[in-house]
Design a protein around this motif. Structure first.
Motif, PDB file in Angstrom:
ATOM      1  N   ASP A 354      50.424 -65.345 -45.656  1.00  0.00           N
ATOM      2  CA  ASP A 354      51.012 -66.377 -46.525  1.00  0.00           C
ATOM      3  C   ASP A 354      52.061 -67.194 -45.772  1.00  0.00           C
ATOM      4  O   ASP A 354      52.155 -68.418 -45.938  1.00  0.00           O
ATOM      5  CB  ASP A 354      51.669 -65.731 -47.747  1.00  0.00           C
ATOM      6  CG  ASP A 354      50.654 -65.229 -48.759  1.00  0.00           C
ATOM      7  OD1 ASP A 354      49.492 -65.704 -48.725  1.00  0.00           O
ATOM      8  OD2 ASP A 354      51.012 -64.348 -49.563  1.00  0.00           O
ATOM      9  N   ASP A 355      52.853 -66.514 -44.956  1.00  0.00           N
ATOM     10  CA  ASP A 355      53.929 -67.176 -44.224  1.00  0.00           C
ATOM     11  C   ASP A 355      53.432 -67.946 -43.008  1.00  0.00           C
ATOM     12  O   ASP A 355      54.216 -68.687 -42.384  1.00  0.00           O
ATOM     13  CB  ASP A 355      54.965 -66.144 -43.759  1.00  0.00           C
ATOM     14  CG  ASP A 355      55.677 -65.480 -44.922  1.00  0.00           C
ATOM     15  OD1 ASP A 355      55.683 -66.073 -46.020  1.00  0.00           O
ATOM     16  OD2 ASP A 355      56.211 -64.365 -44.739  1.00  0.00           O
ATOM     17  N   GLY A 356      52.183 -67.762 -42.651  1.00  0.00           N
ATOM     18  CA  GLY A 356      51.652 -68.447 -41.479  1.00  0.00           C
ATOM     19  C   GLY A 356      51.866 -67.692 -40.184  1.00  0.00           C
ATOM     20  O   GLY A 356      51.521 -68.197 -39.107  1.00  0.00           O
ATOM     21  N   ASP A 357      52.423 -66.459 -40.249  1.00  0.00           N
ATOM     22  CA  ASP A 357      52.589 -65.681 -39.018  1.00  0.00           C
ATOM     23  C   ASP A 357      51.239 -65.219 -38.479  1.00  0.00           C
ATOM     24  O   ASP A 357      51.055 -65.115 -37.261  1.00  0.00           O
ATOM     25  CB  ASP A 357      53.457 -64.436 -39.285  1.00  0.00           C
ATOM     26  CG  ASP A 357      54.920 -64.784 -39.476  1.00  0.00           C
ATOM     27  OD1 ASP A 357      55.363 -65.799 -38.905  1.00  0.00           O
ATOM     28  OD2 ASP A 357      55.621 -64.027 -40.185  1.00  0.00           O
ATOM     29  N   LEU A 358      50.316 -64.902 -39.386  1.00  0.00           N
ATOM     30  CA  LEU A 358      49.002 -64.397 -38.993  1.00  0.00           C
ATOM     31  C   LEU A 358      47.894 -65.180 -39.675  1.00  0.00           C
ATOM     32  O   LEU A 358      48.088 -65.724 -40.773  1.00  0.00           O
ATOM     33  CB  LEU A 358      48.849 -62.922 -39.380  1.00  0.00           C
ATOM     34  CG  LEU A 358      49.784 -61.892 -38.743  1.00  0.00           C
ATOM     35  CD1 LEU A 358      49.520 -60.517 -39.360  1.00  0.00           C
ATOM     36  CD2 LEU A 358      49.605 -61.832 -37.238  1.00  0.00           C
ATOM     37  N   THR A 359      46.732 -65.209 -39.033  1.00  0.00           N
ATOM     38  CA  THR A 359      45.511 -65.667 -39.693  1.00  0.00           C
ATOM     39  C   THR A 359      44.773 -64.435 -40.202  1.00  0.00           C
ATOM     40  O   THR A 359      45.112 -63.293 -39.846  1.00  0.00           O
ATOM     41  CB  THR A 359      44.605 -66.431 -38.715  1.00  0.00           C
ATOM     42  OG1 THR A 359      44.191 -65.525 -37.677  1.00  0.00           O
ATOM     43  CG2 THR A 359      45.351 -67.611 -38.084  1.00  0.00           C
ATOM     44  N   ILE A 360      43.742 -64.633 -41.009  1.00  0.00           N
ATOM     45  CA  ILE A 360      42.953 -63.495 -41.488  1.00  0.00           C
ATOM     46  C   ILE A 360      42.363 -62.704 -40.311  1.00  0.00           C
ATOM     47  O   ILE A 360      42.471 -61.474 -40.284  1.00  0.00           O
ATOM     48  CB  ILE A 360      41.840 -63.963 -42.451  1.00  0.00           C
ATOM     49  CG1 ILE A 360      42.440 -64.566 -43.719  1.00  0.00           C
ATOM     50  CG2 ILE A 360      40.915 -62.793 -42.802  1.00  0.00           C
ATOM     51  CD1 ILE A 360      43.181 -63.584 -44.584  1.00  0.00           C
ATOM     52  N   PRO A 361      41.742 -63.355 -39.311  1.00  0.00           N
ATOM     53  CA  PRO A 361      41.232 -62.585 -38.169  1.00  0.00           C
ATOM     54  C   PRO A 361      42.336 -61.817 -37.450  1.00  0.00           C
ATOM     55  O   PRO A 361      42.115 -60.688 -36.997  1.00  0.00           O
ATOM     56  CB  PRO A 361      40.608 -63.657 -37.266  1.00  0.00           C
ATOM     57  CG  PRO A 361      40.225 -64.757 -38.196  1.00  0.00           C
ATOM     58  CD  PRO A 361      41.311 -64.774 -39.229  1.00  0.00           C
ATOM     59  N   ASP A 362      43.538 -62.430 -37.333  1.00  0.00           N
ATOM     60  CA  ASP A 362      44.664 -61.715 -36.713  1.00  0.00           C
ATOM     61  C   ASP A 362      44.994 -60.449 -37.508  1.00  0.00           C
ATOM     62  O   ASP A 362      45.238 -59.382 -36.924  1.00  0.00           O
ATOM     63  CB  ASP A 362      45.917 -62.603 -36.679  1.00  0.00           C
ATOM     64  CG  ASP A 362      45.782 -63.781 -35.737  1.00  0.00           C
ATOM     65  OD1 ASP A 362      44.988 -63.698 -34.783  1.00  0.00           O
ATOM     66  OD2 ASP A 362      46.485 -64.793 -35.974  1.00  0.00           O
ATOM     67  N   ALA A 363      45.028 -60.566 -38.827  1.00  0.00           N
ATOM     68  CA  ALA A 363      45.378 -59.432 -39.678  1.00  0.00           C
ATOM     69  C   ALA A 363      44.311 -58.342 -39.611  1.00  0.00           C
ATOM     70  O   ALA A 363      44.633 -57.139 -39.591  1.00  0.00           O
ATOM     71  CB  ALA A 363      45.574 -59.893 -41.119  1.00  0.00           C
ATOM     72  N   LEU A 364      43.047 -58.732 -39.563  1.00  0.00           N
ATOM     73  CA  LEU A 364      41.970 -57.748 -39.445  1.00  0.00           C
ATOM     74  C   LEU A 364      42.088 -56.974 -38.131  1.00  0.00           C
ATOM     75  O   LEU A 364      41.890 -55.755 -38.090  1.00  0.00           O
ATOM     76  CB  LEU A 364      40.602 -58.445 -39.523  1.00  0.00           C
ATOM     77  CG  LEU A 364      40.214 -59.005 -40.897  1.00  0.00           C
ATOM     78  CD1 LEU A 364      38.957 -59.857 -40.793  1.00  0.00           C
ATOM     79  CD2 LEU A 364      39.994 -57.862 -41.897  1.00  0.00           C
ATOM     80  N   GLU A 365      42.439 -57.666 -37.069  1.00  0.00           N
ATOM     81  CA  GLU A 365      42.634 -56.997 -35.782  1.00  0.00           C
ATOM     82  C   GLU A 365      43.829 -56.043 -35.853  1.00  0.00           C
ATOM     83  O   GLU A 365      43.776 -54.924 -35.330  1.00  0.00           O
ATOM     84  CB  GLU A 365      42.861 -58.029 -34.681  1.00  0.00           C
ATOM     85  CG  GLU A 365      43.030 -57.409 -33.305  1.00  0.00           C
ATOM     86  CD  GLU A 365      43.236 -58.441 -32.205  1.00  0.00           C
ATOM     87  OE1 GLU A 365      43.298 -58.043 -31.036  1.00  0.00           O
ATOM     88  OE2 GLU A 365      43.368 -59.642 -32.536  1.00  0.00           O
TER      89      GLU A 365
END
Length: 842
Positions: A354-365
């Motif tokens: 939500d804050d823009g620190d991560l993208t969905i692919p980043d979070a999945l990793e």
């Protein structure tokens, strides 16, 4: 959170590695159940039910168990269900692929770390260095030895090195004793003075002196570095023994700045709470620092957990943060840790998106890194036998949902082994299994334990008929997806006359009962490993009739035989690894088309279970390749027979006590305990044969000069003796680390077979039996040696005269065994060629 359904699915499906935990205890341990919810003890523990985490955690546990939402309701459910049941339920819901256990905490009625393999696919050991040091010092004092720093260090370092290849990590609790301001250049003089101060402070020795603790820590770091092992360090909060001010990880700067240890990976435990930001900073600037958030999750409030994990990720790379539960004493701690960790990490990563620190692919990793991949890369996983990539149940919101998680799973085989040693199963559609059968079991007629190898009706004399029904209740800790049938799972079952009450004819319950006696009365654990010999047969048609011929015509350890069979054997090996069954070696045996696969040793109940899965695997993979694998003892009467040789050892507190030591050594290279146990087995071997050599065909194998053991004797490394002692690899042969029973064959019910061995061994321990002199030549050339039973009739007579085994098993079970064996004797005596049909049954 709907937009993050992909994250939710990933986080609740990932099979986590729980990288820091402690041993469970028996249900009747005096360790208070309230300690599940709090680090408090004594009078302070009375306030635990008024904490936020208590109320939340109690609600979670009651929901998992489906019981009353009260402390009393949960405790009653635990008592009624038993440890096996609640353990399986909690660990299944936790969805773990491995657990790493620090067994340096001594709870009342603690379970050894090996026990935990019954509830999780893989278990690794963490060596707590202070506990090791205190054990050495207390043993030295008990011996009356004068202890110097030099002698202590020599022993301390040697013991660390001896187990370095068998552990996943080391651990220090310096924070509990003198704090984390560790002097890596502490002098030997100061360390020796500290050692003497601790020695003179009273017995048993408890290490407190800072200089000595700092010295221990640096010695251990050197060993960890040389073996590429990480060092876990307790940081932040814990019980009241520690000075919280000294457990701030910033005190570790001198260690982190010391160039001698710059390559040693340091894992800061417990999110260093309340110093989570400080820990995050250290992980961001020191390449060797990693973080673990067990204990902070789930012991804090929801917002406290979210805050601590969020603070860890403020600066620390996601490649350096790892999950653990800090589970201990109670299975529920492992479940709560996994459930809340998944929810908290999902919350933190979703907000980061939500804050823009991560993208969905980043979070999945990051999910894969935090719960699994980082631990795979950091810890010494060579210390774990078997694969930790086992595909098991998935969970959603912490509740097991296996029947929906594996959308490709169609059915579950509920499997048992009958009195004749045949594997049988009921196949249950997956939805019904997980909604009904896994809890209540499936019905089975009494007659099933009275059937012979040739007829599906109860044999005369078994006293078992079609009247009466028991429940086959799945033991979920044994459930696996089948590697050769990926849409199916298989689980072993216990036989119960009513919920929670074992049926006396149940082989698994019998073995469990006997091993409990061995443990309760002698504090011993029996471990076993099996060598599986089998023939591979090809089907050919000659003159319109199907015949079975050997797969090849090679000899012992032939390379060409392995070349020809390698597609089959390597697939079997891979399948066994996926079932967490460790294979020690595989090779061609002496018979034409005969092969052997040796399995690693483990606790005897698991070993028996593994043998069932191994037989299923070998037969099924062979069938895929168009050949028949058979364990029939003597399919070719003019060739070598097949056995299922059992290797037996005795263990106490993680040490092999069958082997002789300075404290306990018989003239035969084994301990006094080992001699008593083995002497009991030798004494009862004629009647044990009724369990481990259950068919008339078994005695076609047990002949002189065929390496099968035909005489009642034993010997050192004598493969013509039915019982031989084996020496540790690389030794002179004077020591004995285990003994092998060569009479065990592949048609035996492994649980009944091992149960008969345990019972005989207990008799040997009780009566302190001694061994006769070993036979170290071919027994067939020795005068006066007694032959073992030469046919099944003789072994049944021996069993009928053996009051010890009859008392252990009970009259009803002995009658059933005798009835089935007598039916086999009559049938195969009147049908001389009928034994050839056994290849379709064994």
């Amino acid at each position: 959170m709907a937009e993050y359904s992909e994250l939710r699915e990933a986080i609740f499906n990932v099979k986590a590695i729980d990288a820091h935990a402690h041993n469970l205890v028996d249900l009747d341990s005096s360790f208070p159940f309230l300690r599940l919810f709090s680090e408090a003890e004594g009078d302070a523990l009375a306030f635990a039910p008024h904490s936020l985490s208590f109320k939340r955690s109690l609600r979670d546990i009651a929901e998992l168990y489906g019981c009353e939402r009260s402390l009393d309701g949960v405790e009653k459910h635990r008592k009624v269900s038993g440890l096996d049941s609640i353990g399986s339920k909690c660990f299944e819901a936790a969805n773990l692929s491995a657990v790493f256990i620090d067994d340096g905490i001594m709870f009342d009625k603690i379970l050894e770390w090996d026990w935990h393999k019954s509830v999780v696919p893989a278990v690794g050991r963490i060596l707590r260095i202070e506990h090791l040091a205190e054990t050495i010092l207390n043993v030295e004092i008990l011996k009356g030895s004068k202890c110097s720093l030099e002698s202590f260090t020599e022993t301390f370092v040697a013991k660390m090195k001896s187990v370095a290849g068998k552990i996943v990590a080391m651990k220090s609790i310096a924070a509990y004793r003198s704090g984390l301001d560790i002097d890596t250049d502490v002098s030997k003089k100061a360390a020796e003075e500290g050692l003497l101060e601790d020695l003179h402070a009273g017995k048993p020795v408890r290490i407190k002196n800072k200089s000595f603790i700092d010295y221990l820590f640096t010695c251990s770091l050197n060993v960890a570095l040389s073996f590429n092992l990480p060092m876990q360090i307790h940081t932040g909060f814990g019980d009241k023994d520690l000075d919280l001010r000294l457990s701030n990880p910033l005190h570790l700067r001198s260690v982190l700045e010391d160039t001698k240890f710059s390559k040693c990976r340091i894992v800061l435990l417990h999110a260093s709470y309340p110093f989570s930001r400080e820990a995050s900073y250290l992980a961001s600037v020191y390449p060797q620092v990693y973080l673990d958030f067990g204990l902070a999750v789930p012991k804090l409030s929801v917002q406290g957990m979210i805050s601590s994990v969020k603070e860890l990720l403020e600066l620390a790379p996601t490649k350096k943060v790892m999950y653990s539960s800090d589970g201990y004493a109670f299975p529920e701690t492992f479940y709560l840790g996994a459930k809340r960790a998944r929810e908290v990490v999902l919350n933190v990563l979703s907000n980061a998106c939500d804050d823009g620190d991560l993208t969905i692919p980043d979070a999945l990793e990051a999910i894969e890194d935090i719960f699994r991949r980082n631990a795979l890369q950091i810890y010494n996983l060579n210390a774990i036998l078997g694969s930790i990539d086992y595909r098991g149940p998935k969970i959603c919101n912490g509740i097991s949902k296996t029947y929906t998680g594996g959308k490709d799973i169609v059915s579950v085989r509920v499997t048992w082994v009958d009195t004749s040693g045949q594997h049988r199963c009921r196949v249950i559609p997956v939805k019904r299994f997980y909604e009904v059968v896994k809890n209540t079991g499936v019905g089975l007629t009494f007659a099933s334990m009275g059937m012979s190898s040739f007829c599906d009706s109860p044999a005369i004399g078994t006293n078992l008929t079609g009247t009466g029904e028991i429940r086959l209740v799945p033991d979920l800790s044994t459930k696996h997806r089948l590697p050769w049938a990926r849409q199916e799972e298989m689980v072993l079952a216990n036989m119960q006359i009513r919920p929670g009450e074992a049926w006396e004819y149940c082989p698994r319950s019998t073995l469990q009962k006997f091993t409990k006696i061995l443990n309760d009365e002698f504090n011993l654990v029996l471990k076993a490993g099996f060598e599986n010999e089998f023939y591979l047969l090809r089907s050919v048609y000659r003159e319109g009739k199907e015949q079975f011929v050997p797969f090849d015509s090679t000899l012992y350890c032939s390379t060409s035989a392995f070349d020809a069979a390698s597609p089959i054997l390597l697939e079997i090996n891979s399948a066994l690894q996926s079932l967490n069954i460790y294979v020690e070696q595989l090779h061609a045996e002496s018979g034409k088309g005969q092969f052997e696969i040796a399995l690693g040793y483990t606790d005897c109940i698991v070993a028996a279970d593994n043998l069932v899965f191994a037989r299923e695997t070998i037969r099924s993979v062979a069938r895929k390749h168009g050949v028949v694998a058979t364990f029939v003892p003597k399919y070719y009467l003019d060739d070598i027979g097949s056995g299922s040789h059992a290797h037996i050892s005795l263990w106490k507190k993680g040490e092999n006590v069958f082997m002789g030591s300075e404290e306990s050594k018989s003239p035969h290279g084994m301990s006094k305990i080992g001699e008593n146990f083995m002497a009991g087995v030798l004494h009862h071997l004629p009647s044990i044969l009724a369990f481990i050599a259950p068919l008339p065909n078994s005695y076609d194998r047990i002949r002189p000069d065929t390496w099968s053991g035909a005489y009642l004797c034993w010997g050192h490394e004598n493969r013509e003796a039915p019982i031989r002692t084996a020496s540790p690899p690389g030794t002179s042969g004077e020591a004995a680390s285990n003994f092998e029973i060569k009479s065990f064959d592949g048609c035996a019910n492994p649980h009944f077979g091992l149960a008969s061995i345990v019972a005989a061994g207990i008799d040997g321990l009780t009566r302190k039996l001694s061994l006769p002199e070993p036979i170290d030549t071919n027994p067939s050339g020795c005068d006066g040696l007694q032959r073992l039973p030469q046919n099944l009739q003789e072994s049944v007579v021996a069993l009928d005269e053996d009051e010890v085994l009859k008392n252990f098993f009970g009259k009803k079970v002995i009658s059933a065994v005798k009835g089935v064996r007598m039916a086999e004797i009559d049938y195969y005596g009147n049908n001389k060629e009928a034994f050839k049909d056994l290849i379709h049954r064994y």
